[in-house]
Design a protein around this motif. Structure first.
Motif, short mmCIF file in Angstrom:
data_model
loop_
_atom_site.label_atom_id
_atom_site.label_comp_id
_atom_site.label_asym_id
_atom_site.label_seq_id
_atom_site.Cartn_x
_atom_site.Cartn_y
_atom_site.Cartn_z
N VAL A 1 -3.55 -37.42 -2.97
CA VAL A 1 -4.00 -37.61 -1.68
C VAL A 1 -2.90 -38.05 -0.56
N PRO B 1 3.14 -45.18 -2.96
CA PRO B 1 3.26 -44.34 -4.08
C PRO B 1 1.94 -43.52 -4.27
N ILE B 2 1.82 -42.42 -5.04
CA ILE B 2 0.58 -41.60 -5.29
C ILE B 2 -0.28 -42.56 -5.94
N ILE B 3 0.61 -43.25 -7.08
CA ILE B 3 -0.41 -44.24 -7.74
C ILE B 3 -0.29 -45.43 -7.45
N ALA B 4 -1.56 -46.09 -6.92
CA ALA B 4 -1.46 -47.58 -6.52
C ALA B 4 -1.45 -48.50 -7.37
N THR C 1 -0.79 -40.18 1.17
CA THR C 1 -0.34 -41.72 0.97
C THR C 1 0.47 -42.29 2.20
N PRO D 1 -4.84 -51.28 -7.85
CA PRO D 1 -5.97 -50.75 -8.67
C PRO D 1 -5.62 -50.08 -9.94
N VAL E 1 -7.98 -51.61 -13.13
CA VAL E 1 -8.90 -50.79 -13.84
C VAL E 1 -8.56 -50.66 -15.19
N LEU F 1 -7.90 -43.03 -16.14
CA LEU F 1 -8.79 -42.75 -15.07
C LEU F 1 -8.16 -43.06 -13.65
N ALA F 2 -7.45 -44.16 -13.60
CA ALA F 2 -6.93 -44.64 -12.13
C ALA F 2 -5.63 -43.72 -11.76
N TYR G 1 -5.11 -35.25 -8.61
CA TYR G 1 -5.68 -35.18 -7.17
C TYR G 1 -4.90 -35.91 -6.09
N TRP H 1 -12.25 -52.42 -7.19
CA TRP H 1 -11.80 -53.62 -8.19
C TRP H 1 -13.07 -54.27 -8.82
N THR I 1 -6.04 -39.36 -12.63
CA THR I 1 -6.95 -38.57 -11.46
C THR I 1 -5.95 -38.82 -10.26
N ALA I 2 -5.21 -39.82 -9.91
CA ALA I 2 -4.49 -39.86 -8.80
C ALA I 2 -3.20 -38.68 -8.83
N PHE J 1 -9.05 -44.51 -6.00
CA PHE J 1 -9.10 -45.76 -6.64
C PHE J 1 -8.44 -46.91 -5.82
N ARG J 2 -8.35 -46.91 -4.64
CA ARG J 2 -7.81 -47.84 -3.87
C ARG J 2 -8.77 -48.83 -3.16
#
Lengths: 460, 195
Positions: free
Chosen positions: B81, B87-90, B83, B93, B97, B71-72, B79, A153, B75-76, A147-148
């Protein structure tokens, strides 16, 4: 018993006739216009097809300028879309009575401009057939959690805005669709009947409708601001010289409102002439929209001045290099941008006589949008041409493919608007008639002055 | 429960009919106006000003925010990734979202709630006259079975929902309402057949 003969009913019939005149069967001129616009759209589609069947080398895009006219178009069209709904919402919330005849033109403009604008990131992709890579989805490439991307966005914001502004347009049309349903026959009656959903105009329906309109107006404004802020962040969160600026989001929002207000004025002038709506779109409406344009032009000038002045004073080498390159290579465009966005509106719109002249307002509003298109170009291309590494500096000129797609986009917008105007009421007729119905003469000293009957704080 | 509709040529005669209907013993809750433009509440008839659809907007806003965050950010989490110590959660975004979906749900919820509260789309054919679109005013009276108190919202004032004509049979109430509306200047009466 006889049908109503009193002046109120007669006035309603006459106003319905006038405001629904756009729904009459198309004339030869209308067909010719639609045919011409369709032809330009077809040419744009051919150019796009050519690009897909060859590759992106047929465009002017090359390193270092990988964002060209397609992204200029994207920012421009999203900017145009900004103001339609927003102006309508602000005027609705502030209960400005003069807003009524211009609401529909503004709201419809938003829906079609945001649709066109939303197409450009897809056109720009290059490999357009894998557009669904924009959407994170679970696959073996692990794209699901991604979502980056700034593109996502935009996709989210534009999707929300398209849905929101379409709902806002539909909500405003609901009572008008019921009137159209009652006056039409054949397929139109079926269409309007289905869309009106059985609206009868009961006191309760009106009450809830008014509350919903106010709430929708309040909700759509932050969405509109967010959309263009997010478009601005596409640029501002990068480290590209000329883009990495905190003022970008508000500057983009102001620019968007400027171009949107100008576009509403342009459409008002065209609709007024095309559908003989001189009685409803009066010089007063152009006067008030002119004042709005004047204020926004002033704000835009201030924002641009602040941006340039900071760059000039700091004289940071790479920032100054980009600005110097832009001012040197694109001097005529820069001058035209400053004249169209700042000098001309700030000087001419101070005069009431000019604001009340439909022809003058049409010219000024068109010039503002020409200048806004140039502004978008001057934001995007020079910064990419002269980034931090001088050994990859370069230039960019759009190819015939990009120009054709751009022409197709303008024609596509005009075509959609033309079809909409033929199928749906172009003036918010119940809104306009409400004002007429509530108008009363109030004795005031020696005179009788017109006043609008309503409760303090409004009815919703 | 049946509805009878009087069509009036102007605002004044419609207002006169409403006054006479109320004087006769019909409750305000039984009477409504049908107009093609909005009039201030109370100018013709009084409606209960309270409505609930805005709670649905709020509910949808919260649901949309939760959906966007799930959703944002969800899922982070599920799953993760690489980074590179970020942070895993950006934040950006996730914030965007979450906000956009919250607003999208709120906008959709407003429209859905509005239609639900209006009772639209209408599946049942109800009395209507196209002359209303041309500026005529419709005054509709809902006739309840004789002897039954008129039901309306809990917030209504005591007595406001019990009309004085409830002792009459439905047929008598209907005839009385139509007679009053004709006397007040109704052009015609559009009556619904009892179901």
């Amino acid at each position: 018993m006889s049908e109503p003969t009193l002046s109120a009913a007669k006035s309603a019939v006459r106003m319905n006739d006038a405001m629904l005149s756009s729904l009459r069967p198309p004339t030869l001129r209308w067909y010719l216009l639609a045919f011409f616009l369709g032809g330009v759209v077809a040419w744009g589609l051919y150019a796009f097809g050519y690009m897909v069947s060859t590759d992106m080398s047929c465009t002017g895009l090359d390193r270092p300028v990988m964002w060209g006219v397609y992204i200029v178009n994207f920012v421009f069209w999203i900017g145009l879309s900004h103001s339609g709904t927003m102006v309508s919402a602000i005027l609705r919330l502030s209960r400005a009575n003069w807003r009524r005849p211009i609401l529909r033109a503004a709201e419809a403009m938003t829906v079609f401009t945001v649709t066109i604008g939303g197409l450009f990131p897809l056109i720009h992709l290059g490999r357009n057939w894998v557009f669904f890579y924009l959407i994170p989805y679970p696959n073996q490439r692990g794209l699901w959690p991604n979502f980056r991307s700034a593109l996502l966005w935009d996709a989210t914001a534009i999707f929300t805005y398209i849905i929101g502004s379409s709902l806002f347009l539909y909500l405003g049309m609901l009572p008008d669709l019921a009137v159209a349903r009652d006056r039409c026959a054949g397929w139109r009656r079926t269409l309007y009947g289905a869309l009106a959903m059985g609206w009868r105009g009961t006191a309760r329906e009106w009450l809830i409708f008014q509350k919903a309109s106010t709430l929708m107006a309040a909700l759509i404004i932050p969405v509109a601001v967010s959309v263009h802020s997010i478009v601005a962040w596409d640029f501002a969160v990068t480290v590209v010289p000329g883009w990495h600026s905190t003022i970008f989001p508000p500057y983009f929002v102001i620019g968007a409102i400027l171009s949107g207000v100008a576009a509403v004025i342009t459409l008002m002038a065209i609709i007024r002439k095309a559908f003989h709506l001189e009685e409803f779109l009066t010089p007063l409406h152009f006067d008030n929209m002119g004042k709005l344009l004047l204020v926004i032009a002033l704000l835009w000038s201030y924002a641009y001045f602040v941006e340039v002045q900071t760059t000039w004073y700091a004289h940071e080498p790479i920032e100054w290099e980009v600005f110097s390159f832009m001012a040197g290579r694109y001097t005529p465009a820069l001058v035209l941008m400053l004249v169209g966005n700042s000098l001309l509106p700030l000087t001419l719109l101070c005069f009431r006589r000019i604001r009340r002249s439909v022809g003058a307002m049409l010219v000024i509003s068109l010039l503002v949008n020409v200048a806004m298109f140039i502004e978008r170009y001057l934001i995007i291309v020079p910064s990419l041409s002269h980034k931090n590494m001088p050994f990859v500096w370069g230039t960019y000129s759009p190819s015939w493919v990009e120009l054709s797609v751009t022409a197709g986009a303008f024609a596509g917008f005009a075509l959609m608007y033309t079809f909409f105007a033929k199928c749906f009421p172009m003036v918010a007729l119940t809104d306009v008639r409400e004002l007429e119905a509530r108008k009363v003469l109030v004795p005031f000293a020696r005179a009788e002055l017109p006043s609008i009957a309503g409760k303090e704080g409004g009815d919703d | 429960m049946i509805e009878t509709l009087g069509i009036f040529p102007d605002f004044e005669s419609a207002g006169r009919a409403v006054e006479r209907l109320v004087r006769e013993g019909f409750a305000e809750a039984q009477i409504t106006s049908l107009t093609s433009v909005s009039y201030p509440d109370g100018a013709l008839v009084k409606t209960g000003r309270r409505s609930w659809f805005r709670w649905l907007t709020l509910g949808c806003f919260i649901a949309g925010a939760a959906a966007g965050f799930a959703l944002a950010a969800g899922t982070a989490w599920l799953y993760p990734v690489q980074t590179g110590e970020k942070p895993i959660i950006a934040y950006y975004p996730t914030g965007i979202v979450t906000y956009e979906l919250a607003m999208l749900f709120a906008l959709a919820g407003t429209i859905v709630g509005m239609f639900l509260e209006m009772g639209l789309p209408a599946w049942r054919k109800r009395p209507y006259d196209p002359a209303i679109a041309e500026g005529c005013i419709g005054i509709s009276v809902t006739i309840h079975p004789g002897g039954e108190a008129v039901v309306c919202g809990r917030e209504a004032e005591t007595g406001a929902c019990v009309g004085g004509v409830v002792s009459l049979s439905a047929g008598e109430q209907k005839s009385r309402a139509e007679e009053i509306m004709r006397e007040a200047g109704a052009l015609r009466i559009v009556a619904e057949e009892p179901s």
